[in-house]
Design an enzyme around this catalytic site. Structure first.
Site: not given
Ligand code: AP5
Length: 209
Positions: A13, A88, A127
Site C-alpha cells: 500500500k 481498518r 523491508r
Molecule cells: P501500517 O503502517 O499501516 O502497517 P500495515 O498496514 O501493516 O502495512 P505496512 O506499512 O506494513 O505495509 P504496506 O502495505 O504499506 O507495504 P509496503 O509498501 O511498505 O500500520 C502499522 C500499525 O499501526 C498497525 O499494526 C496498527 O497497530 C497501527 N495502525 C495503523 N493504522 C491503523 C488504523 N487505521 N487503525 C488502528 N491501528 C492502526 O511494502 C512492504 C515491503 O514489500 C517493502 O519492503 C516493499 O519494498 C516490498 N514490496 C512492495 N510491493 C512489492 C512488489 N510488488 N514486489 C516485491 N516487493 C514489494
C-alpha cells in the site's frame, strides 16, 4: 480522486501510494506513518500507540478516526487523497463516511491489493525504510543503490512474530471492511503479487476508467 488503498500488512500500500502521489499530486494519508511520527516525537498519543503497534494490535478507533478527521480537513486534500491503512475496522469505515459527508465528499474507489501470506511475511521481514527520505525498500526486491546514503532502518513491528499477529488481526478485524465497500460496488481487486511497475500500471488503469 478520493481513494482507499486496501490490503494486508506488507501488501504494498505504502509503495503504491507514493507512486500515485507523484502522478496525481494528491496526498497519501497513512495512519501508520502518522502514528509512527507521534512515537518519534514521544507525544502522549505516541507512547500509548507504541505498545499496541509493537504487539501487532490495532490502535483504538477513536484515536485514528480523530487523526484522519483532522487530516482530511487540510487544504491539500481538496483535489483528492489516498488513504493507506485506514479504515481498518467497519467502525472506522462508518466514521469515515460521516467525516466525508460533512466535507461534502465521498470515497470513489477502493483498490484492494491481493497478496499471499507467504509473500507478505517475506516482504515485511525484508523491508527497510530510509530514515532520511522515508522511501520504502526491500533488501531483495527493491534494494537502494547506496545503502549508506539512504541510512536504512527496520520498523519495530517488522519481525516474524509481530507479522503473524498483524495478519491475524487483519483477517479478523480488517478483512470485513472489504465487504462494507463491496456492497457499495466500490472495490477493485489488483494482483499485488506482480512487479511494482505492473501493479502501478494496473491501478492507474482502474483509476482512469
Ligand atoms: P501500517 O503502517 O499501516 O502497517 P500495515 O498496514 O501493516 O502495512 P505496512 O506499512 O506494513 O505495509 P504496506 O502495505 O504499506 O507495504 P509496503 O509498501 O511498505 O500500520 C502499522 C500499525 O499501526 C498497525 O499494526 C496498527 O497497530 C497501527 N495502525 C495503523 N493504522 C491503523 C488504523 N487505521 N487503525 C488502528 N491501528 C492502526 O511494502 C512492504 C515491503 O514489500 C517493502 O519492503 C516493499 O519494498 C516490498 N514490496 C512492495 N510491493 C512489492 C512488489 N510488488 N514486489 C516485491 N516487493 C514489494
Amino acid at each position: 480522486m478520493n481513494i482507499i488503498l486496501f490490503g494486508a500488512p506488507g501488501a504494498g500500500k505504502g509503495t503504491q501510494a507514493k507512486e500515485l502521489t507523484k502522478k496525481y499530486g494528491i496526498p497519501q494519508i497513512s495512519t501508520g506513518d502518522i502514528l509512527r511520527e507521534a512515537i518519534a516525537n514521544q507525544t502522549p498519543l505516541g507512547l500509548e500507540a507504541k505498545k499496541l503497534m509493537d504487539g501487532g494490535n490495532l490502535v483504538s478507533d477513536d484515536i485514528v478516526n480523530g487523526l484522519v478527521g483532522t487530516r482530511l480537513k487540510k487544504a491539500d486534500c481538496e483535489k483528492g487523497f489516498i488513504l493507506d491503512g485506514f479504515p481498518r475496522t467497519v467502525a472506522q469505515s462508518e466514521s469515515l463516511d460521516k467525516i466525508l459527508e460533512n466535507l461534502n465528499k465521498k470515497i470513489e474507489k477502493v483498490i484492494a491489493l491481493d497478496v499471499s501470506d507467504d509473500e507478505i511475511i517475506e516482504r515485511i521481514t525484508g523491508r527497510r525504510v530510509s530514515k532520511k527520505t522515508g522511501k520504502i525498500y526491500h533488501i531483495k526486491y527493491n534494494p537502494p543503490i547506496d545503502e549508506k546514503e539512504e541510512d536504512l532502518e527496520q520498523r519495530a513491528d517488522d519481525n516474524r512474530e509481530t507479522v503473524m499477529k498483524r495478519l491475524e488481526v487483519y483477517n479478523k478485524q480488517t478483512a470485513p471492511v472489504l465487504d462494507y465497500y463491496k456492497k457499495q460496488g466500490k472495490v477493485f481487486n489488483v494482483d499485488g503479487g506482480k512487479s511494482l511497475e505492473e501493479i502501478t500500471k494496473n491501478i492507474i488503469e482502474i483509476l482512469e476508467k
